[in-house]
Design an enzyme around this catalytic site. Structure first.
Site, PDB file in Angstrom:
ATOM      1  N   CYS A 240       1.938   3.661   2.132  1.00  0.00           N
ATOM      2  CA  CYS A 240       2.757   3.866   3.144  1.00  0.00           C
ATOM      3  C   CYS A 240       3.771   2.566   3.374  1.00  0.00           C
ATOM      4  CB  CYS A 240       2.156   4.206   4.343  1.00  0.00           C
ATOM      5  SG  CYS A 240       1.556   5.727   4.199  1.00  0.00           S
TER       6      CYS A 240
ATOM      7  N   GLU B 285       3.156  -0.581   4.499  1.00  0.00           N
ATOM      8  CA  GLU B 285       3.206  -1.258   5.723  1.00  0.00           C
ATOM      9  C   GLU B 285       2.117  -2.505   5.429  1.00  0.00           C
ATOM     10  OE1 GLU B 285      -0.262   1.518   6.420  1.00  0.00           O
ATOM     11  OE2 GLU B 285       1.481   1.536   5.634  1.00  0.00           O
TER      12      GLU B 285
ATOM     13  N   ASN C  91       0.914  -1.057  -0.048  1.00  0.00           N
ATOM     14  CA  ASN C  91       0.075  -0.083   0.030  1.00  0.00           C
ATOM     15  C   ASN C  91       1.019   1.133   0.022  1.00  0.00           C
ATOM     16  OD1 ASN C  91       0.903  -0.190   2.827  1.00  0.00           O
ATOM     17  ND2 ASN C  91      -0.626   1.037   3.346  1.00  0.00           N
TER      18      ASN C  91
END
Length: 666
Positions: free
Chosen positions: A254, A256, A252
């Site tokens: 970011c 994580e 995704n």
């Protein structure tokens, strides 16, 4: 600041844009939608209202709306054909419209210069098509309230990797896409032995380069402005719980949440700051909140809408959820522990191990009643003999806005600084960290205890060691930015990347303070910008005026900050999403602010704009918008006069008109 963000982005509004709910109303709306029983609704409401647990932003924004996703994370495939590429662009727009962020791997696209079989033309390569995704995102807001976010990933062995690394060399390019390199074990082995490394596509070697040449370019980019980051793609796939369903190739936005193509995940975060009672961690309370959080997130999979049938099939097939934490730095401060201490590392493992074990136990309890996730057969869970409802249960997200709402530090990051400037779309805040503010008001003096530690005081090694401590008990990955001082060297960046790999992290991003002209958060002590002082929610000390000006492109919001003697000292302009003149608006705002802060009279500045506007402009122009805003605020704008008769000009029905002789200018 908290209230501003809630009003602008989270509260439901009436037709005129006014909020029709408060925090309690938002919590009741969300829990009423997400609970399956009245008992669950009561539990969900208790943890939400007190900010013990919060689901990801799309759930807060969209619960109660029809045809909206409540999940935050999506990954889409990008196929090696013109049809496949633009199908992904269309799907991206639908996901952003529904409230999600998207990740892609561009590694399937043939390198630039390859011959296209169907047309015998020359392929332009993945680096050209990534701009198409960025442009589509620019005009699509997530759920109508925030611009979409993306992650673009390319494998380190792709022939176009060097071009990809340098895509964001110039600041301002690809503003809606984060970039990461998917680093393989074989690449790091070649780097360690200073060997050659083949760049391949579809199994064929296109050329051979030194691994260090690629590595140095990655380090240079990360040092220059924080991009690209790196993900360790082989490690990610070793932890793939459903390898029989597919291979993970992206994350995704970011970083994580590694996901299969068309897969999604719903996230939520526990506020660790509120798990401290009388100087100790309340593990019973933590376990209760974990149990409630797992139920909350698992319910969302069944009640939300899905932007694409392929996404619904994959999300419900694996039922991935990602329970994480925020407020970690605050927990340490409350316990009197330094972030960079062995005690803090031991506590990190103990806390996250409890969250992991309790989340698995609760997921197994749900599976007893409602069944395992559909793709359980053949999964790693089946091989371990564990009947579980969710293929993954834990993720640590950055919690940018959520942590502001909860009034705690973000994710597992150390406190960036105890006095910060934080920039949002149309405002800027000087924020005091709540625990710092509490200490200052306690009368204990100005000298802070040693456990009040800021991010720049934490060494690279301790940043990475903390990330690794949490990663050991997280199924997915950990979003962590290694915030470095402005003086950090390229050797520091290299050390961060290599240590992250050595200690078992799944990816890492670094950011050197001040390496971008515009950054979301910065130390207030370093800034001379005249902005208001808030404690995270109180009204700014310095006055500010906000004016809405209608243009042919939509509403333009012009924010004017005033000094204590009510003189304008800064201009900040928020344009419509679809504007073609965003760069011009921002340039005018920056130059105008700089001129005001250096003492140029506002009357002279506006006079020059008015002269240019009369000669070339229109009521829809950038100078006109600024002039009209200052005139509406009565801040030194000259009354515009008719060039024919000298009479007064007014704005009526979208045109400038002279009341005396009938002159018009549209």
């Amino acid at each position: 600041m908290r209230q501003d963000i809630l009003k602008k982005r989270y509260f439901f509004k009436d037709e005129e844009g006014n909020p029709v709910e408060d925090w309690e109303g938002l919590c009741r709306r969300v829990t009423a939608v997400c609970a399956k029983t009245s008992e669950q609704e009561k539990e969900f409401l208790e943890v939400m209202q007190d900010c013990l647990f919060l689901p990801n932003s799309p759930a807060l924004m969209n619960a109660g709306r029809e045809k909206f996703s409540l999940s935050a994370c999506f990954v889409l495939p990008v196929k090696d054909s013109m049809e496949g590429i633009f199908e992904s662009v269309k799907h991206t727009a639908l996901i952003h419209k529904a409230g999600g962020g998207t990740g892609f791997s561009f590694s399937r696209l043939r390198p630039s210069g390859d011959i296209v079989g169907s047309t015998k033309g020359v392929a332009s390569g993945p680096c050209s098509f990534i701009h198409v995704f960025d442009a589509a995102t620019h005009v699509t807001r997530q759920g109508g309230v925030r611009r979409g976010a993306n992650m673009g990933i390319l494998r380190v062995d792709h022939p176009d990797v060097m071009e990809f690394i340098n895509l964001k060399k110039d600041e301002g390019v690809l503003q809606n896409i984060n970039l990461s390199i998917a680093v393989t074990d074989s690449f790091l082995k070649a780097l360690k032995s200073n060997s050659d490394f083949p760049l391949v596509f579809k199994g064929k070697t296109r050329r051979i380069v030194k691994a260090k040449e690629i590595w140095d370019a990655i380090i240079e980019g990360a040092w220059r402005n924080g991009e690209p980051g790196v993900i360790f793609i082989d490690r990610i796939n070793r932890d793939n719980p459903t390898p029989h369903i597919g291979e993970i190739e992206s994350t995704n936005p970011c970083g994580e949440q590694p996901l299969l193509p068309y897969e999604a995940c719903v996230l939520g975060s526990i506020n660790l700051s509120k798990m401290v009672y009388q100087g100790s961690v309340d593990y019973e309370k933590l376990s209760d909140v974990v149990r409630i959080g797992v139920r909350f997130l698992d319910n969302i999979l069944d009640i939300q809408s899905y932007p694409l049938p392929e996404v619904e099939r994959m999300h419900k097939g694996n039922r991935k959820i990602g329970l994480g934490v925020m407020g970690w730095a605050d927990m340490l401060i409350k316990l009197g522990l330094r972030y960079d201490s062995e005690e803090a590392l031991q506590l990190a493992e103990k806390v996250m191990k409890r969250i992991e074990s309790e989340s698995i136990a609760e997921s197994c309890r749900i599976a007893e009643a409602e069944g395992v996730f559909p793709n359980w057969e053949g999964s790693e869970w089946q091989k371990r003999g564990i009947r579980i409802r969710n293929a993954t249960t834990t993720t640590i997200a950055p919690t940018g806005s959520l942590s502001i709402i909860a009034g705690c530090s973000s994710g597992i990051e150390p406190v960036f600084d105890f006095e910060t400037l934080q920039k949002r779309a149309d405002s800027e805040y000087r924020v005091l960290h709540p625990l710092y503010k509490q200490w200052k008001e306690s009368g204990n003096g100005d000298r802070l205890p040693p456990y009040f530690l800021t991010a720049r005081e934490v060494s690279v090694q301790w940043h990475i060691r903390m990330q690794a401590a949490f990663q050991r008990h997280v199924h997915n990955a950990v979003s962590k930015t290694i915030n470095l001082s402005e003086k950090a060297s390229k050797e520091d960046i290299q050390e961060a990347f290599l240590l992250a790999y050595e200690l078992g992290c799944k990816g890492v991003t670094v950011y050197r303070d001040g390496s971008r002209r515009r950054q979301v958060i910065s130390s207030a002590k370093k800034s001379s910008q005249p902005v208001g002082l808030t404690d995270g929610g109180l009204k700014a000390v310095l006055d500010a005026k906000r004016v809405c000006v209608d243009t042919s492109e939509g509403k333009v919001y012009i924010n004017v900050s005033l000094s204590e003697d009510k003189k304008p000292i800064e201009v900040f302009i928020v344009t419509p999403v679809e504007t073609k003149f965003g760069e011009i608006y921002e340039s005018f705002g920056r130059i105008f602010s700089l001129a005001l802060r250096n003492g140029l009279p506002v009357e002279k500045l506006l006079s020059q704009l008015e002269k240019a506007n009369k000669k070339y402009g229109s009521v829809a122009s950038v100078p006109s918008a600024i002039i009209r805003a200052f005139r509406m605020l009565d801040l030194g704008a000259l009354r515009e006069t008719c060039p024919d008769c000298g009479g007064v000009l007014v704005l009526e029905e979208g045109c400038i008109k002279c009341l005396s002789c009938g002159f018009t200018k549209c």
